[in-house]
Write a protein that holds these residues in place. Structure first.
Motif, PDB file in Angstrom:
ATOM      1  N   SER A   1       0.825  -1.200   0.000  1.00 15.54           N
ATOM      2  CA  SER A   1       0.000   0.000   0.000  1.00 15.54           C
ATOM      3  C   SER A   1       0.860   1.252   0.000  1.00 15.54           C
ATOM      4  O   SER A   1       0.647   2.171  -0.801  1.00 15.54           O
ATOM      5  CB  SER A   1      -0.909  -0.015   1.234  1.00 15.54           C
TER       6      SER A   1
ATOM      7  N   LEU B   1       1.018   4.309  -2.681  1.00 12.94           N
ATOM      8  CA  LEU B   1       0.655   5.641  -2.206  1.00 12.94           C
ATOM      9  C   LEU B   1       1.808   6.638  -2.378  1.00 12.94           C
ATOM     10  O   LEU B   1       1.593   7.806  -2.708  1.00 12.94           O
ATOM     11  CB  LEU B   1       0.216   5.589  -0.742  1.00 12.94           C
TER      12      LEU B   1
ATOM     13  N   LEU C   1      -6.572   8.093  -3.030  1.00 10.50           N
ATOM     14  CA  LEU C   1      -5.271   7.557  -2.618  1.00 10.50           C
ATOM     15  C   LEU C   1      -4.434   8.639  -1.937  1.00 10.50           C
ATOM     16  O   LEU C   1      -3.696   8.357  -0.984  1.00 10.50           O
ATOM     17  CB  LEU C   1      -4.529   6.988  -3.823  1.00 10.50           C
TER      18      LEU C   1
ATOM     19  N   MET D   1      -5.761   8.862   1.505  1.00  9.12           N
ATOM     20  CA  MET D   1      -5.316   7.693   2.261  1.00  9.12           C
ATOM     21  C   MET D   1      -3.883   7.885   2.739  1.00  9.12           C
ATOM     22  O   MET D   1      -3.543   7.557   3.880  1.00  9.12           O
ATOM     23  CB  MET D   1      -5.421   6.436   1.398  1.00  9.12           C
ATOM     24  N   ASN D   2      -3.046   8.444   1.889  1.00 11.64           N
ATOM     25  CA  ASN D   2      -1.649   8.649   2.244  1.00 11.64           C
ATOM     26  C   ASN D   2      -1.481   9.769   3.273  1.00 11.64           C
ATOM     27  O   ASN D   2      -0.776   9.614   4.274  1.00 11.64           O
ATOM     28  CB  ASN D   2      -0.835   8.980   0.987  1.00 11.64           C
TER      29      ASN D   2
ATOM     30  N   LEU E   1      -5.420   8.961   6.211  1.00 12.63           N
ATOM     31  CA  LEU E   1      -5.912   7.691   6.741  1.00 12.63           C
ATOM     32  C   LEU E   1      -4.803   6.705   7.089  1.00 12.63           C
ATOM     33  O   LEU E   1      -4.966   5.893   8.011  1.00 12.63           O
ATOM     34  CB  LEU E   1      -6.877   7.051   5.741  1.00 12.63           C
ATOM     35  N   TYR E   2      -3.691   6.759   6.379  1.00 13.49           N
ATOM     36  CA  TYR E   2      -2.609   5.805   6.644  1.00 13.49           C
ATOM     37  C   TYR E   2      -2.167   5.874   8.103  1.00 13.49           C
ATOM     38  O   TYR E   2      -1.989   4.866   8.773  1.00 13.49           O
ATOM     39  CB  TYR E   2      -1.429   6.080   5.704  1.00 13.49           C
TER      40      TYR E   2
ATOM     41  N   TRP F   1      -5.201   4.869  10.671  1.00 11.60           N
ATOM     42  CA  TRP F   1      -5.494   3.439  10.765  1.00 11.60           C
ATOM     43  C   TRP F   1      -4.523   2.736  11.725  1.00 11.60           C
ATOM     44  O   TRP F   1      -4.805   1.632  12.180  1.00 11.60           O
ATOM     45  CB  TRP F   1      -5.474   2.794   9.381  1.00 11.60           C
TER      46      TRP F   1
ATOM     47  N   ALA G   1     -10.901  13.270  -2.991  1.00 10.18           N
ATOM     48  CA  ALA G   1     -10.920  11.852  -2.617  1.00 10.18           C
ATOM     49  C   ALA G   1     -12.266  11.237  -2.930  1.00 10.18           C
ATOM     50  O   ALA G   1     -12.347  10.130  -3.484  1.00 10.18           O
ATOM     51  CB  ALA G   1     -10.601  11.699  -1.131  1.00 10.18           C
TER      52      ALA G   1
ATOM     53  N   ASN H   1     -13.441   1.964   8.472  1.00  5.54           N
ATOM     54  CA  ASN H   1     -12.948   3.321   8.226  1.00  5.54           C
ATOM     55  C   ASN H   1     -13.914   4.356   8.797  1.00  5.54           C
ATOM     56  O   ASN H   1     -13.500   5.434   9.234  1.00  5.54           O
ATOM     57  CB  ASN H   1     -12.753   3.547   6.725  1.00  5.54           C
TER      58      ASN H   1
END
Length: 347
Positions: A23, A27, A108, A111-112, A115-116, A119, A159, A303
């Motif tokens: 991932s 990313l 993405l 996410m980078n 969220l990365y 999480w 996003a 999420n």
């Protein structure tokens, strides 16, 4: 990912357990805009990529990075190591080039950038049931923060556009709009869904409905796709305000943000905005009723724990129960792209 052989193997355990490695490689490539550069240049050597991206790692580690992307199928490669030339795969050329309207990298990027890290707090979320993003430790809820910070809001909107544009295009073409005239997208963000419906259905008059902070983005989308004769942006708060009347009311990735009480409230508002024969459509990663196939939907629901605390994704059985409770006459499920479906309720 279930082991289909009769012999025990740790392969799938290790594949999932180390999944964050793969991932982060993808990313990082998106963050560097590698695929956008390759779309422009055609192909580049590792040396050229190193210079272009201003990377200071060893050549060997750059080869590892690029060849991992090649092994995943995200890059094409001609040659090996120093002689190799890298170019985009079919998918990355279409979906990860920022210059194309088909770019899905906004999700993405979020996410980078967000969220990365969040999480990493999943264990805390499961233990406490509390939100694990910027709102953690008593800060303001995520949507309050988003609409206060223009850059954060822009990243979030990009996003949402990235993760849903393929589904919006699919709905605009798969659903039969011929019996209807007016369309309302609640929480319409940048106006992409209304634009797609208009582009593929000349009979439809469309409204994208969201908070004032995103109205300018929606108007920019409408102008970009040249559909101002069919689409308008209207500002409003879907919690505080009644919905404008329409034959078809949609919500894309809206219901899953909220707990069951608020889901029912939003569906009731949609019902009230519809005429008899009207249609409500929720576009989400609807979890299969057996809860064993749509892994993405299950992860998206987690999420929502990270992002909202009490929001969750749901099965079609859940949706059908809520729709029946509100008074819709019937429901159906329309597959869109990948793990996403349109849950449809008819008044």
């Amino acid at each position: 990912m279930e082991n289909q052989t009769n012999q025990p193997s740790p392969a799938s355990i290790m594949q999932i357990g180390s999944g964050f490695w793969a991932s982060k490689i993808l990313l990082s490539a998106v963050k560097f805009e590698l695929f956008t550069h390759l779309a422009k240049e055609g192909s580049l050597s590792a040396k050229e990529i190193k210079s272009l991206l201003k990377l200071n790692c060893t050549d060997r580690h750059l080869f590892d990075f690029l060849d991992a992307l090649f092994s995943f199928g995200f890059l094409k490669r001609d040659g090996l190591l120093e002689t190799a030339k890298y170019s985009n795969s079919l998918d990355t050329e279409l979906f990860l080039d920022k210059a194309k309207t088909t770019y899905v990298g906004g999700m993405l990027e979020m996410m980078n950038d967000r969220l990365y890290g969040f999480w990493g707090n999943l264990e805390d979320g499961l233990k406490t049931g509390l939100v694990q993003n910027e709102s953690k430790n008593g800060n303001e809820p995520i949507f309050v923060n988003l609409y206060k910070d223009p850059e954060l809001l822009k990243g979030f909107v990009n996003a949402m556009t990235g993760i849903q544009i393929g589904n919006f295009m699919a709905l605009a073409q798969k659903f039969d709009f011929s019996k209807h005239k007016t369309f309302l997208d609640v929480g319409g963000s940048a106006g992409i869904l209304s634009t797609m419906v208009a582009k593929h259905n000349s009979n439809m008059s469309c409204t994208t409905f969201d908070l004032p902070a995103v109205e300018a983005m929606a108007k920019e989308t409408i102008q970009k796709f040249e559909v101002s004769n069919q689409v308008k942006a209207v500002s409003g708060d879907f919690f505080a305000d009644s919905f404008p009347k329409a034959d078809v009311v949609t919500m894309g990735n809206i219901l899953h943000d909220w707990n069951e009480e608020n889901k029912l409230m939003l569906m009731q508002k949609a019902y009230d905005a519809l005429p008899d024969g009207g249609v409500f459509i929720a576009i989400e990663s609807v979890i299969d009723n057996e809860r064993k196939q749509n892994s993405f939907g299950l992860m998206m629901s987690l999420n929502m724990l990270i992002e909202t605390g009490d929001g969750f994704d749901y099965t079609f059985d859940d949706f059908n129960k809520w729709a029946t409770q509100i008074g819709f006459k019937s429901t159906s499920l329309l597959a869109l792209t990948g793990p996403t479906s349109a849950a449809i309720a008819y008044k």
